[in-house]
Design a protein around this motif. Structure first.
Motif, mmCIF file in Angstrom:
data_model
loop_
_atom_site.group_PDB
_atom_site.id
_atom_site.type_symbol
_atom_site.label_atom_id
_atom_site.label_comp_id
_atom_site.label_asym_id
_atom_site.label_seq_id
_atom_site.Cartn_x
_atom_site.Cartn_y
_atom_site.Cartn_z
ATOM 1 N N ILE A 108 3.937 4.836 0.851
ATOM 2 C CA ILE A 108 3.356 4.383 2.310
ATOM 3 C C ILE A 108 2.271 3.592 1.787
ATOM 4 C CG2 ILE A 108 2.085 4.828 4.494
ATOM 5 C CD1 ILE A 108 3.620 7.742 4.042
ATOM 6 N N GLY A 109 1.851 2.199 2.471
ATOM 7 C CA GLY A 109 0.951 1.440 2.108
ATOM 8 C C GLY A 109 -0.310 1.866 2.695
ATOM 9 N N GLY A 110 -0.396 1.757 4.018
ATOM 10 C CA GLY A 110 -1.764 2.164 4.717
ATOM 11 C C GLY A 110 -1.481 2.979 6.037
ATOM 12 N N ARG A 111 -1.889 4.311 6.023
ATOM 13 C CA ARG A 111 -1.521 5.194 7.043
ATOM 14 C C ARG A 111 -2.791 5.781 7.636
ATOM 15 N NH1 ARG A 111 -2.166 10.396 7.998
ATOM 16 N NH2 ARG A 111 -0.722 11.631 9.566
ATOM 17 N N ARG A 112 -2.825 5.525 8.940
ATOM 18 C CA ARG A 112 -3.841 6.224 10.081
ATOM 19 C C ARG A 112 -3.090 7.292 10.693
ATOM 20 N NH1 ARG A 112 -5.337 2.712 14.162
ATOM 21 N NH2 ARG A 112 -7.423 3.545 14.173
ATOM 22 N N GLU A 113 -3.983 8.328 11.045
ATOM 23 C CA GLU A 113 -3.584 9.478 11.450
ATOM 24 C C GLU A 113 -2.829 9.515 12.603
ATOM 25 O OE1 GLU A 113 -3.354 13.938 11.328
ATOM 26 O OE2 GLU A 113 -4.064 12.431 9.834
ATOM 27 N N ASN A 114 -3.078 8.667 13.390
ATOM 28 C CA ASN A 114 -2.464 8.627 14.881
ATOM 29 C C ASN A 114 -0.910 8.119 14.343
ATOM 30 O OD1 ASN A 114 -2.788 5.753 14.337
ATOM 31 N ND2 ASN A 114 -3.976 5.679 16.158
ATOM 32 N N GLY A 115 -0.496 7.769 13.133
ATOM 33 C CA GLY A 115 0.774 7.251 12.875
ATOM 34 C C GLY A 115 0.817 5.760 12.725
ATOM 35 N N SER A 116 -0.218 5.117 13.037
ATOM 36 C CA SER A 116 -0.007 3.582 13.070
ATOM 37 C C SER A 116 -0.426 3.160 11.554
ATOM 38 C CB SER A 116 -1.073 2.996 14.120
ATOM 39 O OG SER A 116 -2.478 3.300 13.524
ATOM 40 N N GLN A 117 0.050 1.875 11.410
ATOM 41 C CA GLN A 117 -0.445 1.283 10.072
ATOM 42 C C GLN A 117 -1.527 0.452 9.981
ATOM 43 O OE1 GLN A 117 2.936 -1.259 9.188
ATOM 44 N NE2 GLN A 117 3.529 -1.652 11.176
ATOM 45 N N GLY A 118 -2.141 0.218 8.844
ATOM 46 C CA GLY A 118 -3.162 -0.562 8.656
ATOM 47 C C GLY A 118 -2.629 -2.056 8.762
ATOM 48 N N THR A 119 -3.448 -3.021 8.190
ATOM 49 C CA THR A 119 -3.218 -4.603 8.090
ATOM 50 C C THR A 119 -3.575 -4.813 6.300
ATOM 51 O OG1 THR A 119 -5.398 -5.124 8.372
ATOM 52 C CG2 THR A 119 -3.779 -4.746 10.191
ATOM 53 N N GLY A 120 -2.575 -5.749 5.978
ATOM 54 C CA GLY A 120 -2.882 -6.394 4.591
ATOM 55 C C GLY A 120 -2.422 -5.244 3.230
ATOM 56 N N ASN A 121 -1.617 -4.155 3.801
ATOM 57 C CA ASN A 121 -1.126 -3.480 2.559
ATOM 58 C C ASN A 121 -0.075 -4.028 2.187
ATOM 59 O OD1 ASN A 121 -2.997 -1.081 3.220
ATOM 60 N ND2 ASN A 121 -2.116 -1.458 5.175
ATOM 61 N N THR A 122 0.313 -3.684 0.570
ATOM 62 C CA THR A 122 1.063 -4.590 -0.200
ATOM 63 C C THR A 122 1.968 -3.620 -1.129
ATOM 64 O OG1 THR A 122 -0.535 -6.447 0.149
ATOM 65 C CG2 THR A 122 1.473 -6.467 -2.020
ATOM 66 N N LEU A 123 3.270 -3.902 -1.257
ATOM 67 C CA LEU A 123 4.110 -3.355 -2.107
ATOM 68 C C LEU A 123 4.485 -4.501 -3.258
ATOM 69 C CD1 LEU A 123 5.889 -1.046 -2.984
ATOM 70 C CD2 LEU A 123 7.795 -2.039 -1.560
ATOM 71 N N ASN A 124 4.265 -4.252 -4.250
ATOM 72 C CA ASN A 124 4.591 -4.982 -5.553
ATOM 73 C C ASN A 124 5.907 -4.091 -6.423
ATOM 74 O OD1 ASN A 124 2.906 -7.097 -4.940
ATOM 75 N ND2 ASN A 124 1.273 -5.789 -5.866
ATOM 76 N N VAL A 125 6.941 -4.824 -6.752
ATOM 77 C CA VAL A 125 7.946 -4.123 -7.511
ATOM 78 C C VAL A 125 8.095 -5.130 -8.796
ATOM 79 C CG1 VAL A 125 10.284 -3.186 -7.469
ATOM 80 C CG2 VAL A 125 8.897 -3.023 -5.432
ATOM 81 N N TYR A 126 8.055 -4.363 -9.853
ATOM 82 C CA TYR A 126 8.031 -5.251 -11.099
ATOM 83 C C TYR A 126 9.167 -4.644 -12.102
ATOM 84 C CZ TYR A 126 3.052 -6.574 -9.978
ATOM 85 O OH TYR A 126 1.917 -7.072 -9.150
ATOM 86 N N SER A 127 10.004 -3.971 -11.546
ATOM 87 C CA SER A 127 11.211 -3.639 -12.648
ATOM 88 C C SER A 127 12.330 -3.168 -11.739
ATOM 89 C CB SER A 127 10.697 -2.403 -13.639
ATOM 90 O OG SER A 127 10.577 -1.111 -12.625
ATOM 91 N N VAL A 128 13.470 -2.992 -12.346
ATOM 92 C CA VAL A 128 14.738 -2.650 -11.690
ATOM 93 C C VAL A 128 14.752 -1.028 -11.846
ATOM 94 C CG1 VAL A 128 15.898 -4.730 -12.324
ATOM 95 C CG2 VAL A 128 16.153 -2.936 -13.886
ATOM 96 N N GLY A 129 15.658 -0.398 -11.045
ATOM 97 C CA GLY A 129 15.838 0.988 -11.278
ATOM 98 C C GLY A 129 14.746 2.167 -10.655
ATOM 99 N N ASN A 130 13.612 1.518 -9.619
ATOM 100 C CA ASN A 130 12.936 2.074 -9.070
ATOM 101 C C ASN A 130 13.424 2.971 -7.916
ATOM 102 O OD1 ASN A 130 10.107 1.297 -10.340
ATOM 103 N ND2 ASN A 130 11.370 -0.526 -9.770
ATOM 104 N N LYS A 131 13.146 4.299 -7.672
ATOM 105 C CA LYS A 131 13.670 4.930 -6.617
ATOM 106 C C LYS A 131 12.678 5.675 -5.748
ATOM 107 C CE LYS A 131 17.631 6.409 -9.108
ATOM 108 N NZ LYS A 131 18.649 7.671 -9.653
ATOM 109 N N VAL A 132 12.620 5.388 -4.336
ATOM 110 C CA VAL A 132 11.918 6.115 -3.563
ATOM 111 C C VAL A 132 12.570 6.607 -2.386
ATOM 112 C CG1 VAL A 132 10.096 4.206 -3.979
ATOM 113 C CG2 VAL A 132 11.710 4.141 -2.170
ATOM 114 N N GLY A 133 11.807 7.600 -1.546
ATOM 115 C CA GLY A 133 12.293 8.088 -0.287
ATOM 116 C C GLY A 133 12.743 7.012 0.585
#
Length: 301
Positions: free
Chosen positions: A226-251
């Motif tokens: 999760i990039g940016g989480r607020r308690e009410n379930g909403s999301q923030g702004t400007g949150n970034t995911l960077n992926v730099y390799s193959v074979g990553n696993k997430v839920g």
């Protein structure tokens, strides 16, 4: 230990030992505790470990754990009020930590800033205790960092968490190990503040000089990232995911506004950069800016 004065620049080294007590680099009841060092090697600590404990600020303290067993929490710097800043915790080798790990923690009012936790081996936490780069109660948690290259984390990993303040500009980088919980770049606990501009890196990172370090390993996160989480379930702004390799696993991947996929030059046909093993009901990627390019390029398109 001092009551009214500063507890600064102390060094404690524990080697091949067992103690039932807590270990604290610097302790000031009413002053600051800065630039203290705790190093624990091949030892068992049955109490807590503090780089420093202070009422009015803990800055630039260091805790290094190598091939040791810590039965309770670890704090790089712990302050009752004011600030916990530039503290570090490093865990390596065949270490085990049974409880929480905080780079910097402010218990009452004050910010947790620029604290770092680095884990390159061992086992940390249990099903209710994980890792926080910075943790603030009433102040902000900002620009804190967690780096994991190996080991097992048995609960959540959070760059910066604030119960009643902002969680902004924090970074989590994972290129090895297993996370048996969720990963948060920033997590805000009041619904009234922000969780903006946080970063999660998988498989590598970009350093301060803009150099990309790709294909360092894979992230294995059993639950949500999760990039940016607020308690009410909403999301923030400007949150970034960077992926730099193959074979990553997430839920799943949630609450990112930007996703950047850096394709390593050694990628083969059919390789997958990241696999989501479950689908969360509230995932919405409609307004996410997605870019992709080769990792040796300076710009993504």
């Amino acid at each position: 230990r001092t009551y009214n004065g500063a507890a600064n620049e102390n060094i404690i080294r524990v080697t091949n030992s067992t103690t039932n007590d807590s270990v604290t680099g610097g302790n000031s009841a009413n002053g600051t505790a800065d630039k203290n060092v705790v190093e624990i090697t091949d030892s068992t600590i049955k109490g807590l470990v503090y780089g420093a404990w202070s009422k009015t600020g803990a800055q630039e303290n260091q805790v290094a754990i190598a091939d040791s067993s810590i039965l309770h929490d670890i704090y790089g710097g712990y302050a009752s009020d004011v600030i916990a800043k530039n503290n570090t915790v490093t865990i390596s080798g065949d270490s085990s930590v049974n409880q929480l790990v905080h780079g910097g923690r402010v218990y009452n009012s004050g910010n947790a800033e620029n604290n770092t936790v680095t884990i390159s081996g061992g086992t940390v936490g249990h099903n209710l205790a994980g890792v926080n780069g910075g943790f603030a109660t009433s102040g902000d948690a900002k620009k804190n960092t967690v780096i994991i290259s190996d080991g097992i984390i048995n609960h959540n990993v959070t760059g910066g968490y604030s119960q009643n303040g902002n969680a902004e500009g924090n970074t989590v980088t994972i290129y090895g190990g297993t996370i048996n919980g969720q990963v948060y770049g920033g997590n805000e606990g009041s619904s009234a503040k922000s969780a903006d501009d946080n970063i999660v890196n998988l498989g590598g990172y970009e350093d301060d000089e803009g150099v990309i370090h790709a294909s360092l390993g894979q992230a294995n996160v059993l639950h949500d990232v999760i990039g940016g989480r607020r308690e009410n379930g909403s999301q923030g702004t400007g949150n970034t995911l960077n992926v730099y390799s193959v074979g990553n696993k997430v839920g799943s991947l949630q609450k990112f506004q930007n996703m950047n996929f850096y394709i390593p030059k050694e990628t083969n046909n059919g390789d997958v950069l990241v696999t989501a093993t479950s689908v969360a009901l509230d995932v919405d990627l409609t307004d996410v800016a997605v870019k992709a390019g080769f990792s040796n390029d300076t710009a993504l398109t």
